[in-house]
Design a protein around this motif. Structure first.
Motif, short mmCIF file in Angstrom:
data_model
loop_
_atom_site.label_atom_id
_atom_site.label_comp_id
_atom_site.label_asym_id
_atom_site.label_seq_id
_atom_site.Cartn_x
_atom_site.Cartn_y
_atom_site.Cartn_z
N GLN A 72 -29.22 46.70 -27.72
CA GLN A 72 -28.50 45.99 -28.81
C GLN A 72 -29.14 44.88 -29.34
O GLN A 72 -29.22 44.46 -30.10
CB GLN A 72 -27.61 45.63 -27.59
N ARG A 82 -32.82 44.47 -29.23
CA ARG A 82 -33.85 44.66 -30.41
C ARG A 82 -32.43 45.08 -31.57
O ARG A 82 -33.37 44.00 -33.21
CB ARG A 82 -34.42 46.19 -30.48
N GLU A 83 -31.87 45.68 -31.61
CA GLU A 83 -30.77 46.05 -33.19
C GLU A 83 -30.72 43.95 -33.91
O GLU A 83 -30.87 43.99 -35.03
CB GLU A 83 -29.89 46.77 -33.06
N VAL A 142 -31.92 41.16 -32.50
CA VAL A 142 -33.22 40.65 -33.46
C VAL A 142 -33.68 41.23 -34.36
O VAL A 142 -33.98 40.26 -35.01
CB VAL A 142 -34.34 40.91 -32.31
N SER A 143 -33.63 42.40 -34.74
CA SER A 143 -34.45 42.96 -36.11
C SER A 143 -33.05 42.15 -37.42
O SER A 143 -34.48 42.27 -38.48
CB SER A 143 -34.75 44.35 -36.15
N THR A 144 -32.74 42.05 -37.41
CA THR A 144 -32.21 40.93 -38.23
C THR A 144 -32.26 39.68 -38.78
O THR A 144 -32.49 39.27 -40.26
CB THR A 144 -30.23 41.12 -38.06
N THR A 154 -34.54 36.64 -39.96
CA THR A 154 -35.74 36.59 -41.08
C THR A 154 -36.34 35.14 -40.59
O THR A 154 -35.75 34.47 -39.76
CB THR A 154 -35.15 36.89 -42.29
#
Length: 81
Positions: free
Chosen positions: A71, A73-74, A76-78, A80
């Motif tokens: 969760q 990782r998901e 943090v991946s958003t 920018t």
């Protein structure tokens, strides 16, 4: 002659009695040892059961941490830069 035979028989009976007493003592020791071994085995079995339950709980916790990491990782991946 009869006195000699009686003395021999009495000595043999005494020796038999001593041997029987020693056998009883040995059997009692073996019995106590067997009971102690059985008790130790029961303790080991109980510890193994607790260890198994703890391993299941640890796996559950590891699964929870893995899910939380996914969760994060998901999330943090958003981000920018």
């Amino acid at each position: 002659r009869i006195d000699g035979l009686q003395a021999t028989i009495a000595a043999a009976v005494e020796e038999q009695s001593a041997t029987t007493t020693e056998m009883v003592r040995n059997v009692t020791e073996v019995s106590s040892g067997s009971q102690e071994i059985a008790s130790n085995i029961s303790g080991i079995a109980a510890a193994a059961t607790r260890t198994s339950a703890d391993a299941v709980a640890t796996k559950g916790s590891a699964d929870d941490v893995a899910a939380a990491a996914a969760q994060l990782r998901e999330a943090v991946s958003t981000f920018t830069m």
